[in-house]
Design an enzyme around this catalytic site. Structure first.
Site, PDB file in Angstrom:
ATOM      1  CD  GLU A  77      44.439  33.703  39.783  1.00 31.27           C
ATOM      2  OE1 GLU A  77      44.139  32.703  39.124  1.00 31.27           O
ATOM      3  OE2 GLU A  77      43.666  34.673  39.948  1.00 31.27           O
ATOM      4  CE  LYS A 136      54.315  37.730  48.692  1.00 32.72           C
ATOM      5  NZ  LYS A 136      55.667  37.251  48.313  1.00 32.72           N
TER       6      LYS A 136
HETATM    7 MO1  MOS Z   1      40.921  34.486  38.148  1.00 40.05          MO
HETATM    8  S1  MOS Z   1      41.375  33.109  36.663  1.00 40.05           S
HETATM    9  O1  MOS Z   1      41.687  35.877  37.619  1.00 40.05           O
HETATM   10  O2  MOS Z   1      39.254  34.576  38.226  1.00 40.05           O
END
Ligand code: MOS
Length: 709
Positions: free
Chosen positions: A676, A672
């Site tokens: 983020e 996964k």
């Molecule tokens: Mo990330 S905020 O999807 O580069």
């Protein structure tokens, strides 16, 4: 003599960055570093007013300055074919050099092109404009009453259920504007190769998306736009879309009939490529005396520009993270005279997690329940929004791993009760989730007569180590040693890959690499001379069959069964702080971040990714804030001297731990995302630790020392 030191296998073992040597020796070329014959240099001029119209613009002195080829403004700019010219600038991306309207301070009003950068920079200082100014708004806090709802409100169960709960918290939280500030400045070199053909070396997270955007703006067939970006020096979301300066450079190259290089200055990075928006939040959260959540009410209002609505999932986390029967959320925007925000690492969720994970911490003290125990009492075994099972969730394991490593048992429930050498010590935790995705990608895989392998796809690597992960997957699948595998990326002529964003590249492109390798192995197995059950000697088989190479081009996408599951990556972050009671200085004493991101494909780069995310979260908690002087609507700290980010001395050794259990559903490789979740929840872990140390609850970031004395 053999070394007696036996190294324990840790998460940091595994392949070193396949492009590490290129990067540290300076051989890796970033967009601005390509030598393009006949190149000219562009420097932008920004508006010095915040709202109004350009009355006059005097470009004559600049045009007469040495080496200047042209000065482009709205008065002389050729029409950009993809702009809808029958409409004024309205909702949508900023149309550059389109009309005389000013929507924010720093908005580009002119682009000077000269034969050297220095001459362009000097000439830019000679461009003078006058304006008719209008009243403007840049302050979100004083405009909360002007908010509008870009999305429907969310309701599960009863609204405001927390209000009747036996124990409740109701508080407001604020995060300021934060700017991505990657090391590499945004840069583009644009060169027209024919009237309808253009090449760009461009800082971007999306090769194919940039190709599409430029093709659309200049009404070209996409294949006539060549985009090159094999290296990207950090982006964090700031290069997810094609910005006006990129369109301006392509336009200017057409005007001067020579290649144009445009590198944003650091101050431009604050007004030209987005930011995490200033956001106000209010959370009401209620529980029974034994810590079962009764209701969560979460409201958020973020800022956007006057010409475009930027939305993000700030309140989603309250709908998803815990098992809670009653949840209602509202999300609103305020249009201000600022440039448009854009996703920044953990977009939305990182903002929402600060409020939710702070509120949960506050609740834990009211209930006198350990914060981890409180989370376990409300652990979501299935998706609380739609009841679907998770493709995988090992967050409970992550809590245990992290609590052990930080030394959670040393934590005192009573704030301010632990000291170390005169400093107050405190522990905090916070976590989050982010959607785990797999989209479509196509990979070409080639094995040549010498037994080497080449993989090709038009993805970018903004820093996580994409090539390293792809080579690891290919090596594991084919048995070919990693040093014999090359991963080609960052070129629009390669097979299509998605934009690098939303933590989906290992899952998406990694699966495509895996599928392509298996398809290629299948081809080798059909060759005369292949013996089943042994390791394939690719070079030998090719030689035996008089072949120079075998290759496949494989399009790969997720299976339909994915729709039956909710798919998320999970994280929890633990922070130990020391707070100086006299000065309010906060030192991060220890930081432990744990990710449940499925199987770890590339341990070294994964650990690096988690550490970087944690450091960004610490910056969010303690330092980062883009400050506007609302009297003028102008940023006052748009540089690295005044906009603080953590440096080495601010950060201890961050420990990255992984549950490392494969997700059996999302894709064949079991991985996964993690980019983020590395940041989501960190800021709350820091402020929760500060509360544990001091008894002071800071709900407005960043926690600068003045807020603690
Ligand atoms: Mo990330 S905020 O999807 O580069």
């Amino acid at each position: 003599m053999e070394s007696k030191i036996i190294k324990k296998t840790t998460a940091e073992d595994g392949l070193s960055r396949v492009d590490g040597r290129l990067k540290v020796t300076g051989k890796a070329k970033y967009s601005a570093e390509y030598k393009v014959a006949g190149v000219t240099y562009g420097v932008m001029v920004g508006s010095i007013v915040t709202k109004g119209v350009i009355k006059t613009i005097d470009t004559k002195p600049a045009e007469k300055a040495p080496g200047v080829l042209t000065v482009i403004t709205y008065l002389n700019a050729p029409a950009i074919p993809g702009y809808q010219t029958d409409k004024p600038q309205q909702k949508g991306s900023l149309k550059i050099f389109y009309d005389n309207k000013i929507y924010f301070n720093g908005q580009p009003i002119a682009l000077v092109i000269a034969d050297t950068f220095e001459r362009a920079l000097f000439a830019a200082s000679l461009v003078k404009a006058t304006y008719d100014t209008e009243a403007f708004q840049t302050n979100l806090k004083s405009n909360l009453n002007n908010a509008f709802a870009p999305r429907k409100d969310y309701l599960r169960g009863q609204a405001d259920a927390y209000k009747s709960a036996p124990v409740k918290v109701e508080e407001e939280y604020i995060i300021p504007t934060e700017v991505h500030n990657p090391m590499e400045l945004h840069a583009i070199i644009a060169r027209w190769d024919a009237d309808d053909k253009v090449t760009v070396w461009d800082k971007t997270q999306g090769i194919k998306s940039t190709q599409r955007s430029i093709a659309q703006a200049f009404k070209l067939p996409p294949d006539n736009v060549q985009v090159t970006a094999p290296f990207v020096g950090g982006a964090f979301g700031a290069a997810l879309r094609t910005w006006p300066h990129e369109i301006a450079a392509v336009l200017a190259a057409k005007v001067v009939k020579r290649p144009v290089k445009l590198v944003l200055g650091r101050p431009d990075m604050f007004t030209s490529v987005g930011y995490r928006p200033y956001t106000w939040q209010k959370i009401g959260i209620g529980a029974t005396a034994d810590g079962k959540l009764v209701g969560i009410t979460h409201e958020a209002t973020g800022q956007t520009s006057a010409y475009e609505d930027f939305t993000e999932g700030v309140v989603n986390i309250s709908q998803l993270l815990y098992a809670c029967p009653n949840v209602d959320t509202k999300y609103k925007l305020v249009s201000l005279n600022v440039n448009t925000p854009t996703p920044m690492r953990g977009p939305g969720e990182a903002t929402g997690a600060f409020a939710l994970e702070s509120a949960l911490d506050e609740l834990s003290y009211l209930l006198n329940i350990d914060p981890i125990e409180l989370r376990m009492r409300n652990y979501a075994e299935t998706d609380p929004d739609n009841g679907k099972p998770y493709s995988s969730k090992f967050l409970g394991d992550a809590y245990k791993l992290g609590a052990d490593r930080i030394g959670w048992s040393e934590r005192a429930q009573k704030p301010g009760s632990v000291t170390k050498d005169g400093w107050l010590a405190g522990y905090g935790m916070g976590g989050g989730l982010f959607g785990a995705h797999r989209s479509n990608a196509t990979v070409k895989a080639i094995i040549t007569a010498d037994g080497n392998m080449v993989l090709q796809t038009a993805v970018t690597d903004i820093g996580p180590g994409t090539g390293t992960a792809m080579v690891s997957i290919a090596s594991e699948t084919t048995g070919i040693p990693a040093n014999k595998i090359r991963f080609d990326l960052g070129d629009s002529s390669l097979p299509p890959s998605p934009t690098q964003g939303g933590s989906a590249i290992v899952s998406t492109v990694g699966s495509a690499v895996h599928d392509a390798c298996n398809e290629l192995i299948g081809k080798f197995k059909l060759l005369p001379g292949y013996t089943a059950g042994t390791n394939i000697d690719y070079a030998q088989l090719l030689k035996q069959n008089n072949l120079q190479q075998l290759d496949v081009t494989t399009a790969s996408k997720g299976g339909e069964e994915q729709g039956k599951y909710s798919m998320y990556s999970w994280s929890v972050h633990f922070i130990k702080v020391l707070v100086n009671p006299a000065t309010g200085v906060v030192k991060i004493d220890k930081a432990v971040s744990v990710a449940d991101s499925g199987k770890i494909i590339s341990p070294k780069t994964a650990a690096s990714q988690i550490k970087g995310g944690s450091i960004m979260g610490i910056g969010m908690a303690l330092m980062e804030e883009a400050v506007i002087d609302h009297r003028y609507g102008r940023l006052v700290n748009n540089n690295f001297a005044d906009y603080h980010v953590p440096v080495q001395a601010d950060i201890p050794q961050v420990e990255a731990l992984f549950v490392n259990k494969a997700d059996q559903v999302i894709n064949p490789i079991g991985a996964k995302g993690m980019g983020e979740i590395a940041t989501i929840g960190v800021a709350a872990a820091v402020t929760n630790a500060i509360y544990n140390a001091t008894g002071k609850r800071i709900r407005e970031l960043p926690v600068t020392p003045d807020k603690l004395i």
